[in-house]
Design an enzyme around this catalytic site. Structure first.
Site, PDB file in Angstrom:
ATOM      1  N   GLY A  30      -5.008 -12.469  -8.797  1.00 22.38           N
ATOM      2  CA  GLY A  30      -4.049 -12.747  -9.862  1.00 22.38           C
ATOM      3  C   GLY A  30      -4.441 -12.291 -11.254  1.00 22.38           C
ATOM      4  O   GLY A  30      -3.935 -12.816 -12.240  1.00 22.38           O
ATOM      5  N   MET A  81       0.820  -8.831  -0.895  1.00 19.94           N
ATOM      6  CA  MET A  81       0.412  -8.026   0.261  1.00 19.94           C
ATOM      7  C   MET A  81       1.424  -7.989   1.405  1.00 19.94           C
ATOM      8  O   MET A  81       1.051  -7.733   2.548  1.00 19.94           O
ATOM      9  CB  MET A  81      -0.940  -8.544   0.790  1.00 19.94           C
ATOM     10  N   ILE A 118       5.282  -6.446   2.801  1.00 13.53           N
ATOM     11  CA  ILE A 118       6.331  -5.457   2.548  1.00 13.53           C
ATOM     12  C   ILE A 118       7.679  -6.159   2.680  1.00 13.53           C
ATOM     13  O   ILE A 118       8.034  -6.654   3.758  1.00 13.53           O
ATOM     14  CB  ILE A 118       6.233  -4.286   3.535  1.00 13.53           C
ATOM     15  N   HIS A 151       0.340  -0.344  -8.254  1.00  9.45           N
ATOM     16  CA  HIS A 151      -0.531   0.117  -7.169  1.00  9.45           C
ATOM     17  C   HIS A 151      -1.728   0.859  -7.769  1.00  9.45           C
ATOM     18  O   HIS A 151      -1.560   1.662  -8.693  1.00  9.45           O
ATOM     19  CB  HIS A 151       0.259   1.046  -6.226  1.00  9.45           C
TER      20      HIS A 151
HETATM   21  C1  GRF Z   1      -4.299  -4.578  -8.024  1.00  9.27           C
HETATM   22  O1  GRF Z   1      -5.252  -3.557  -7.938  1.00  9.27           O
HETATM   23  C2  GRF Z   1      -2.911  -4.027  -7.802  1.00  9.27           C
HETATM   24  O2  GRF Z   1      -2.759  -2.720  -8.233  1.00  9.27           O
HETATM   25  C3  GRF Z   1      -2.774  -4.079  -6.295  1.00  9.27           C
HETATM   26  O3  GRF Z   1      -3.449  -5.262  -5.917  1.00  9.27           O
HETATM   27  C4  GRF Z   1      -4.436  -5.589  -6.889  1.00  9.27           C
HETATM   28  C5  GRF Z   1      -4.158  -6.977  -7.351  1.00  9.27           C
HETATM   29  O4  GRF Z   1      -5.158  -7.479  -8.204  1.00  9.27           O
HETATM   30  N1  GRF Z   1      -1.403  -4.027  -5.887  1.00  9.27           N
HETATM   31  P1  GRF Z   1      -4.954  -8.860  -8.937  1.00  9.27           P
HETATM   32  O5  GRF Z   1      -4.689  -9.910  -7.878  1.00  9.27           O
HETATM   33  O6  GRF Z   1      -3.816  -8.723  -9.889  1.00  9.27           O
HETATM   34  O7  GRF Z   1      -6.268  -9.125  -9.649  1.00  9.27           O
END
Ligand code: GRF
Length: 194
Positions: free
Chosen positions: A20, A95, A97, A114
């Site tokens: 997060g 995580m 889709i 991403h």
């Molecule tokens: C980030 O690298 C984002 O780009 C990817 O998942 C990761 C999430 O990190 N989709 P966080 O939970 O916001 O620290």
């Protein structure tokens, strides 16, 4: 006097599954006067997602949905989004889709971040793959969400240089810093003049 601040900001939901750091960053951004969004609800598919603590800290509503039956989960999420009058969804390390059917309800209003220069390196273990392929640059992308993984319209990207001693861990941190700048930048660009 009636407090008007935040009344015309876009009611936003953030979806997470993990740490997060992007959620925390979006919350802080949303609290700025100039921010076009207000975060009304945080949604997670994982009860143990560390990011849920930020929702607690900033007193934002949070809800956890069990995705073992994704159809039911999405139906219930939609109900909550409607209840909270959500107009924008920011995926931040979510995580799962989302289905076509779900996305249809928020056409063009679901964003994702991403950690690669899409369309390269969609999916998981991005940094490991980037380093293995001896790329000189990587970066991050904010894009619209479609039901095809990491494939919607690219809104903005930030490139970073990969150093000779780079590891997946150092690259992840280097890119995360840029993610935290890029997501608010996109939101400002899309919505700040509303
Ligand atoms: C980030 O690298 C984002 O780009 C990817 O998942 C990761 C999430 O990190 N989709 P966080 O939970 O916001 O620290």
């Amino acid at each position: 006097m009636v407090k008007l601040i935040g009344l015309n900001k876009i009611p936003t939901a953030v979806f997470i599954s993990g740490k997060g750091s992007n959620l925390k960053n979006l919350i802080k951004f949303s609290l700025l006067k100039r921010s076009p969004i207000v975060i009304k609800i945080v949604i997670s598919n994982k009860i143990k997602a560390k990011g849920l603590l930020f929702a607690k800290k900033y007193k934002i509503k949070k809800k956890i949905f069990n995705f073992s039956d994704q159809q039911i989960a999405e139906k219930n999420i939609l109900k909550d989004l409607k209840k909270n009058k959500i107009k924008l969804i920011c995926l931040a390390g979510f995580m799962k889709i989302l289905s076509k059917k779900f996305i249809k309800n928020f056409k063009g209003k679901i964003l994702n971040i991403h950690p690669s220069l899409l369309p390269k390196y969609k999916g998981l273990n991005t940094h490991e793959r980037v380093i293995k392929s001896k790329e000189k640059y990587s970066g991050c992308t904010v894009h619209l969400v479609t039901s095809k993984l990491d494939s919607g319209k690219i809104l903005m990207q930030k490139k970073v240089k990969i150093s000779k001693t780079e590891t997946p861990h150092t690259l992840k941190n280097k890119i995360l810093k840029q993610e935290h700048l890029l997501y608010p930048k996109v939101l400002m660009k899309l919505y700040s003049n509303l």
